[in-house]
Design a protein around this motif. Structure first.
Motif, PDB file in Angstrom:
ATOM      1  N   GLU A  57      16.395  73.794  80.160  1.00 14.19           N
ATOM      2  CA  GLU A  57      15.710  74.332  81.329  1.00 14.19           C
ATOM      3  C   GLU A  57      16.642  75.319  82.005  1.00 14.19           C
ATOM      4  O   GLU A  57      17.792  74.994  82.303  1.00 14.19           O
ATOM      5  N   VAL A  58      16.141  76.524  82.208  1.00 12.74           N
ATOM      6  CA  VAL A  58      16.914  77.558  82.872  1.00 12.74           C
ATOM      7  C   VAL A  58      16.395  77.686  84.296  1.00 12.74           C
ATOM      8  O   VAL A  58      15.232  78.002  84.521  1.00 12.74           O
ATOM      9  N   MET A  59      17.270  77.420  85.248  1.00 11.00           N
ATOM     10  CA  MET A  59      16.974  77.576  86.663  1.00 11.00           C
ATOM     11  C   MET A  59      17.597  78.905  87.110  1.00 11.00           C
ATOM     12  O   MET A  59      18.450  79.446  86.405  1.00 11.00           O
ATOM     13  N   PRO A  60      17.204  79.451  88.251  1.00  6.49           N
ATOM     14  CA  PRO A  60      17.782  80.740  88.662  1.00  6.49           C
ATOM     15  C   PRO A  60      19.303  80.739  88.765  1.00  6.49           C
ATOM     16  O   PRO A  60      19.940  81.760  88.500  1.00  6.49           O
ATOM     17  N   ASP A  61      19.908  79.587  89.108  1.00  2.00           N
ATOM     18  CA  ASP A  61      21.359  79.568  89.313  1.00  2.00           C
ATOM     19  C   ASP A  61      22.105  78.533  88.461  1.00  2.00           C
ATOM     20  O   ASP A  61      23.279  78.276  88.704  1.00  2.00           O
ATOM     21  N   GLU A 119      15.170  60.031  76.597  1.00  2.40           N
ATOM     22  CA  GLU A 119      13.888  60.344  77.221  1.00  2.40           C
ATOM     23  C   GLU A 119      14.040  60.572  78.721  1.00  2.40           C
ATOM     24  O   GLU A 119      13.413  61.452  79.293  1.00  2.40           O
ATOM     25  N   THR A 120      14.888  59.788  79.380  1.00  3.02           N
ATOM     26  CA  THR A 120      15.116  59.950  80.816  1.00  3.02           C
ATOM     27  C   THR A 120      15.764  61.292  81.106  1.00  3.02           C
ATOM     28  O   THR A 120      15.332  62.014  82.018  1.00  3.02           O
ATOM     29  N   ILE A 121      16.775  61.665  80.342  1.00  3.40           N
ATOM     30  CA  ILE A 121      17.436  62.959  80.549  1.00  3.40           C
ATOM     31  C   ILE A 121      16.467  64.089  80.251  1.00  3.40           C
ATOM     32  O   ILE A 121      16.374  65.063  81.001  1.00  3.40           O
ATOM     33  N   GLN A 122      15.709  63.968  79.173  1.00  2.04           N
ATOM     34  CA  GLN A 122      14.749  65.010  78.819  1.00  2.04           C
ATOM     35  C   GLN A 122      13.709  65.179  79.919  1.00  2.04           C
ATOM     36  O   GLN A 122      13.382  66.291  80.314  1.00  2.04           O
ATOM     37  N   ARG A 123      13.186  64.062  80.453  1.00  4.89           N
ATOM     38  CA  ARG A 123      12.209  64.122  81.532  1.00  4.89           C
ATOM     39  C   ARG A 123      12.809  64.784  82.771  1.00  4.89           C
ATOM     40  O   ARG A 123      12.170  65.595  83.426  1.00  4.89           O
ATOM     41  N   TYR A 124      14.059  64.435  83.094  1.00  2.00           N
ATOM     42  CA  TYR A 124      14.745  65.021  84.240  1.00  2.00           C
ATOM     43  C   TYR A 124      14.850  66.545  84.090  1.00  2.00           C
ATOM     44  O   TYR A 124      14.530  67.300  85.001  1.00  2.00           O
ATOM     45  N   ILE A 125      15.263  66.996  82.906  1.00  2.00           N
ATOM     46  CA  ILE A 125      15.415  68.433  82.677  1.00  2.00           C
ATOM     47  C   ILE A 125      14.064  69.132  82.753  1.00  2.00           C
ATOM     48  O   ILE A 125      13.918  70.170  83.398  1.00  2.00           O
ATOM     49  N   ASN A 127      11.462  68.324  84.373  1.00  2.00           N
ATOM     50  CA  ASN A 127      10.868  68.295  85.706  1.00  2.00           C
ATOM     51  C   ASN A 127      11.649  69.123  86.731  1.00  2.00           C
ATOM     52  O   ASN A 127      11.250  69.183  87.889  1.00  2.00           O
ATOM     53  N   GLN A 128      12.714  69.789  86.343  1.00  2.00           N
ATOM     54  CA  GLN A 128      13.522  70.548  87.283  1.00  2.00           C
ATOM     55  C   GLN A 128      12.722  71.625  87.997  1.00  2.00           C
ATOM     56  O   GLN A 128      12.829  71.787  89.191  1.00  2.00           O
TER      57      GLN A 128
END
Length: 132
Positions: A57-61, A119-125, A127-128
């Motif tokens: 997941e790429v966020m602006p920063d 799965e938890t880490i993947q879901r976290y990423i 949902n960013q």
């Protein structure tokens, strides 16, 4: 719950690293075409080095990258390749990134899967971007 076990001639392994890395000064430059191009570059780099992207997941920063790798690849070497190649190519392609002395900070965060499931880490990423 499927795991992606990696097999070499003598080793069966399950090494998953969660990386977080940021542009210099935490500038919000990873948007629009830069974001798209960065994702393509990371996919190419990972394919070339036989690293499996579990989630990205790429966020602006900042960038979250969850990889499944072989034990012969250290986190430091992985980040050096990802950040080095993407910095050079993004700065060649997007002139406005050249005003920064370097694209990425020298630091990064890395954690192994540990007590948190893939799965938890993947879901976290994933949902960013949904967070407000």
């Amino acid at each position: 719950m499927s795991q992606d076990y990696r097999t070499t001639k003598t080793t069966v392994s399950l090494l998953n690293y969660h990386f977080v890395f940021c542009p210099r000064y935490r500038r919000k430059v990873l948007i629009h075409e830069v974001e798209t191009h960065l994702q393509q570059l990371v996919q190419e780099i990972c394919l070339e080095h036989d690293w499996n992207i579990v989630a990205m997941e790429v966020m602006p920063d900042h960038v979250h990258l969850f990889l499944n790798v072989l034990p012969t690849d250290s986190p430091t070497e992985i980040m050096a390749k990802v950040k080095g190649i993407t910095s050079r190519r993004l700065r060649q392609h997007f002139e406005h990134l050249n005003h920064m002395p370097s694209l990425w900070t020298r630091s990064f965060f890395v954690s192994t899967e540990g007590n948190v499931s893939s799965e938890t880490i993947q879901r976290y990423i994933e949902n960013q971007k949904k967070r407000g």
